[in-house]
Design an enzyme around this catalytic site. Structure first.
Site, PDB file in Angstrom:
ATOM      1  N   SER A 243       0.871  -1.172   0.000  1.00 54.36           N
ATOM      2  CA  SER A 243       0.000   0.000   0.000  1.00 54.36           C
ATOM      3  C   SER A 243       0.908   1.221   0.000  1.00 54.36           C
ATOM      4  O   SER A 243       1.876   1.290   0.766  1.00 54.36           O
ATOM      5  CB  SER A 243      -0.944  -0.010   1.192  1.00 54.36           C
ATOM      6  N   GLU A 244       0.599   2.175  -0.884  1.00 55.02           N
ATOM      7  CA  GLU A 244       1.602   3.189  -1.200  1.00 55.02           C
ATOM      8  C   GLU A 244       1.838   4.214  -0.101  1.00 55.02           C
ATOM      9  O   GLU A 244       2.760   5.014  -0.200  1.00 55.02           O
ATOM     10  CB  GLU A 244       1.268   3.870  -2.538  1.00 55.02           C
ATOM     11  N   ASN A 245       1.024   4.192   0.967  1.00 54.41           N
ATOM     12  CA  ASN A 245       1.365   5.063   2.087  1.00 54.41           C
ATOM     13  C   ASN A 245       2.544   4.515   2.883  1.00 54.41           C
ATOM     14  O   ASN A 245       3.062   5.197   3.763  1.00 54.41           O
ATOM     15  CB  ASN A 245       0.154   5.293   2.992  1.00 54.41           C
TER      16      ASN A 245
END
Lengths: 232, 217
Positions: free
Chosen positions: B45-47
């Protein structure tokens, strides 16, 4: 060397109107809650805020939108904030939307002493308008400049009095990048400890980047989207 | 015609053992519920997490642990946390094997629009522009027809572009399409859907060759 301040009001004492401020956090996760409250109380206006999101209507940067303290917002995603969308569509707020990876890397560049980076994100879109395009191999890239911000305000889990910081889980997000990118960096932490109490091998932000640190109070840590699995 | 969950289930059949996978917001998130038995994938997840686990049990939500959709999640053994620059670094460097995204429109040349409706809706691109500019293998999960009955598989996107020539495969409630230099090539049709409905629902160039198999969901 004294980097320790008593609270947010003191740490943010010299932030004035029309400054550019980087604010850490992703959504409402890992945001500098105490500092945002202090900025609202202080009433500084005309701010340019750089942050991945703009909070929600009644929390995070959303609080500074309610009080019309933000002149310009640079962010990647603002979908959770009705007041933001209203100010944007009515033209009251100047908004620059940029790709999330570009936002992160422009912070990184500032912290690494590099003036700019090339990224493929946004090539062929309205994000590319007016920007230099350069081809490397068979692919086009946009030139994106490092941020130049007066202050960076970040939130860490633990910090020591020398400004070394450790973040917790995905509350890390943009915080270590923004911590490197401000002319003056202010860190608010949940736990403020003495040098030596943090393991040097597991420090995320070296204190050299951090000018001021204070222990925050009364963290709400609001959850934006509570999702759960039913118990078996 | 497929439900949103069935679209996710069909996309999950594309997963291969050892894949690192980024799932976007909406239908793509549901793909995690249908990972085939015997296949191990690592969700990014790109966070800033690799090894995203399921949603927590009620009462165990942690505000410091969310995904890019701001949903509360959990960690798994082997999970790793990193900052946003490294997260997009691994995406840009092509280390993520499969990206699944939602879209408002897709064009017959593989352009995608999913971040803005001028004058109406401005949410921002989030990480979508970075993902589509760098990912080698992108599948779009979307409804083929909007509420007004208009096709969202178009000759050319009408909304502001997120990325050019980047989408290779689209899975909708009606079918599975590969995007090639010839346009939308129909590969599979959803159970109960006729070729006529596919034709009516595709505004872009459509290629139908031979017998089209019915999707297994």
């Amino acid at each position: 060397m004294n980097k320790v301040y008593k609270n947010a009001d003191e740490a943010l004492h010299d932030i004035t109107d029309n400054m550019t401020i980087l604010l850490g956090g992703f959504g409402l996760c890992g945001i500098p809650e105490n500092s945002i409250t202090a900025l609202v109380k202080k009433g500084v206006k005309g701010l340019t805020c750089i942050s991945n999101n703009a909070g929600v209507d009644d929390f995070g940067i959303g609080l500074m939108l309610q009080t019309r303290q933000v002149k310009k917002m640079i962010a990647s995603y603002v979908g959770e904030n009705a007041e933001f969308e209203r100010q944007l569509l009515s033209g009251e707020l100047d908004v620059e939307l940029i790709p999330q990876g570009t936002l992160a890397t422009r912070c990184m560049a500032a912290g690494y002493g590099m003036p700019a980076i090339y990224t493929p994100a946004g090539v062929g879109t309205e994000v590319a308008e007016g920007k230099e395009v350069r081809r490397f191999g068979d692919k086009d890239y946009l030139l994106e400049y490092a941020f130049d911000a007066d202050f960076a305000i970040v939130k860490a889990w633990k910090g020591d009095t020398m400004g070394n910081l450790v973040y917790r889980d995905t509350a890390r997000n943009f915080n270590p990048l923004m911590a490197m990118a401000g002319k003056i960096t202010i860190a608010e932490v949940e736990e403020l400890v003495e040098p030596g109490e943090l393991d040097a091998n597991f420090i995320h932000t070296p204190g050299i980047y951090v000018n001021r640190i204070f222990k925050g109070a009364n963290y709400e840590k609001r959850i934006e989207n509570r999702t759960t699995t039913p118990r078996p | 015609m497929l439900t949103k969950n069935q679209i996710a289930q069909r996309i999950a059949a594309e997963l291969k053992d050892g894949y690192y996978v980024n799932l976007g917001i909406g239908i793509p998130t549901l793909v995690a519920n249908y990972i085939p038995n015997g296949i191990n994938v690592v969700l990014q997840s790109e966070n800033g997490i690799l090894g995203m686990g399921p949603f927590p049990f009620e009462g165990e939500e942690d505000p410091d642990l969310i995904n890019a959709g701001k949903q509360t999640i959990t960690k798994l053994p082997g999970s790793v946390i990193f900052d946003s620059a490294m997260s997009f670094g691994m995406i840009r460097a092509g280390r993520v094997d499969l990206t699944v995204l939602g879209a408002m429109e897709v064009s017959e040349t593989g352009d995608i629009a999913n971040w803005k409706i001028p004058g109406k809706m401005v949410k921002g691109m989030g990480g979508a522009m970075d993902l589509v500019a760098s990912a080698k293998n992108i599948i779009v999960a979307m409804q083929q027809v909007n509420k007004a009955g208009e096709s969202k598989l178009l000759p050319k996107c009408s909304l502001p572009i997120t990325g050019l020539n980047c989408i290779k495969k689209v899975v909708t409630e009606l079918g599975v399409y590969d995007i090639t230099e010839r346009g939308f090539e129909l590969k599979e049709v959803a159970p109960g859907v006729t070729i006529d409905l596919i034709k009516q629902s595709t505004a872009g160039r459509l290629v139908i060759e031979g017998d089209i198999p019915t999707m297994i969901v």
